[in-house]
Design a protein around this motif. Structure first.
Motif, short mmCIF file in Angstrom:
data_model
loop_
_atom_site.label_atom_id
_atom_site.label_comp_id
_atom_site.label_asym_id
_atom_site.label_seq_id
_atom_site.Cartn_x
_atom_site.Cartn_y
_atom_site.Cartn_z
N THR A 214 -16.03 -0.13 -11.75
CA THR A 214 -15.88 0.29 -10.45
C THR A 214 -14.66 0.79 -9.90
N ALA A 215 -14.07 0.93 -8.68
CA ALA A 215 -12.89 1.26 -8.12
C ALA A 215 -12.66 0.59 -6.84
N ALA A 216 -11.46 0.51 -6.59
CA ALA A 216 -10.91 0.08 -5.15
C ALA A 216 -11.18 1.61 -4.43
N ALA A 217 -11.65 1.25 -3.07
CA ALA A 217 -12.06 2.38 -2.08
C ALA A 217 -11.55 2.13 -0.80
N VAL B 85 -11.05 -3.55 -2.29
CA VAL B 85 -10.91 -3.90 -3.75
C VAL B 85 -12.01 -4.79 -4.57
N PRO B 86 -12.49 -4.57 -5.57
CA PRO B 86 -13.13 -5.45 -6.32
C PRO B 86 -12.74 -6.39 -6.92
N LEU C 19 -6.88 3.84 -5.49
CA LEU C 19 -8.26 4.12 -5.04
C LEU C 19 -8.97 5.30 -6.12
N ASP C 20 -10.19 4.77 -6.04
CA ASP C 20 -10.97 5.81 -6.87
C ASP C 20 -10.69 5.88 -8.46
N GLN C 21 -9.99 4.93 -8.82
CA GLN C 21 -9.90 5.01 -10.28
C GLN C 21 -10.11 3.61 -10.99
N LYS C 22 -10.98 3.61 -12.13
CA LYS C 22 -11.38 2.72 -12.73
C LYS C 22 -10.35 1.74 -13.80
N TRP D 201 0.77 -1.13 -0.12
CA TRP D 201 0.06 -0.15 -0.06
C TRP D 201 0.89 1.20 0.01
N ASN D 202 0.72 2.16 -0.92
CA ASN D 202 1.40 3.32 -0.77
C ASN D 202 0.57 4.56 -0.88
N SER D 203 0.44 5.08 0.45
CA SER D 203 -0.61 6.21 0.78
C SER D 203 -0.34 7.57 -0.04
N GLY D 204 0.71 7.66 -0.48
CA GLY D 204 1.02 8.88 -1.24
C GLY D 204 0.31 8.76 -2.69
N THR D 205 0.66 7.69 -3.13
CA THR D 205 -0.23 7.45 -4.43
C THR D 205 -1.47 6.68 -4.40
N LYS D 206 -2.06 6.49 -3.29
CA LYS D 206 -3.30 5.83 -2.98
C LYS D 206 -3.41 4.51 -3.81
N THR D 207 -2.29 3.63 -3.87
CA THR D 207 -2.07 2.42 -4.75
C THR D 207 -2.00 1.24 -4.07
N VAL D 208 -2.56 0.07 -4.08
CA VAL D 208 -2.61 -1.23 -3.51
C VAL D 208 -2.17 -2.22 -4.53
#
Length: 275
Positions: free
Chosen positions: A108-111, A119-120, A92-95, A72-79
């Motif tokens: 949809t998107a991760a949230a 995650v979906p 997060l929040d990107q399709k 998990w990268n909190s700066g880029t909100k990436t899992v």
């Protein structure tokens, strides 16, 4: 082996949808997950259905519990989810998302929900491989690492015109009878594992409701106590039309637990467990 790694991973990354694109918004029963016949329980945040009708799961809790590598990268909100040579990256929040370096797009998107990253998992599964069934009648996802076989839907070529009897975990079943009863083997008979799944179908062309009901009763009576079978069948028979709802109900005898339920416009599904 990769198959075993996928098995461990799927015990954690739970709600994956590959055979059905969306979860029915009419589902009223609690969401359930079974991996290779074993029901999974969530002690923390529960899976949820998002606005796009996709099931989302808390990725870190379930994956790290059973061996998958999650970053998990909190700066880029990436899992980032990695299993062997497979890698899935979601923001997060990107399709748009990435599977093994290939850009893909979902609806949809991760949230972030309640402090956890969800995650979906249908889209995560595309990069990992799995056999998945969604049964709206009982709001349950069935996941198998070795594939599914429905003996009534896939008779052998030399058996298409004859009734064939087979044994599923000790229960004798017949397929190709003309009733269109759905029968799926679960896992081996073991406590906490669904070893047989029966589905009384309404919409399939040629389905014979009364014949299916009788076949279910005949199967159950082989090993389940008669009193319990009678209670089950009495409840099953309260739904005679696809439009009716049959709320989830559990029946037990000294050896077995049988869960019965059906949503509106759905089949009646019976899941058999060893107590």
């Amino acid at each position: 082996m990769k198959l075993k790694r996928i098995g461990f991973f799927l015990l954690s990354l739970l709600f994956i949808f590959t055979t059905m694109p969306m979860v029915s918004s009419a589902a009223k029963l609690s969401l359930r997950v079974e991996i290779n016949g074993e029901r999974i329980y969530f002690p923390d945040e529960e899976p949820n259905v998002d606005k796009a009708q996709r099931v989302q799961v808390p990725v870190r809790f379930v994956s790290e519990a059973l061996g998958a590598k999650v970053g998990w990268n909190s700066g880029t909100k990436t899992v980032t989810v990695e299993l062997g040579t497979d890698k899935v990256v979601l923001v997060l929040d990107q399709k748009t998302y990435d599977v093994n370096g290939e850009q893909k797009r979902m609806d949809t998107a991760a949230a972030r929900v309640g402090g956890r990253v969800f995650v979906p998992l249908r889209f995560v599964s595309e990069g990992l491989g799995a056999s998945v069934k969604w049964d709206s009648a009982v709001s349950t996802v069935y996941i198998s690492t070795s594939g599914f076989v429905d003996v009534r839907e896939k008779p052998k070529d030399d058996q298409k015109d004859q009734v064939v009897e087979e044994s599923i975990n000790g229960f004798k079943v017949k397929y190709n009878t003309g009733s269109n009863l759905g029968i799926s083997p679960g896992s081996r008979i073991e406590k906490g594992r669904a070893f047989l799944i029966l589905s009384i179908r309404f919409a399939m062309e040629g389905s014979d409701y009364n014949m299916q009901v009788q076949e279910v009763e005949d199967i159950l009576k082989q090993k389940v106590e008669e009193k319990t079978v009678n209670e089950i069948m009495k409840y099953v028979k309260t739904k005679t039309k696809e439009e009716q709802e049959l709320k989830m109900k559990t029946f037990t005898d000294k050896n077995y637990e049988i869960n019965v339920g059906s949503n509106i416009n759905s089949n009646i599904v019976l899941n058999l467990y060893m107590k």
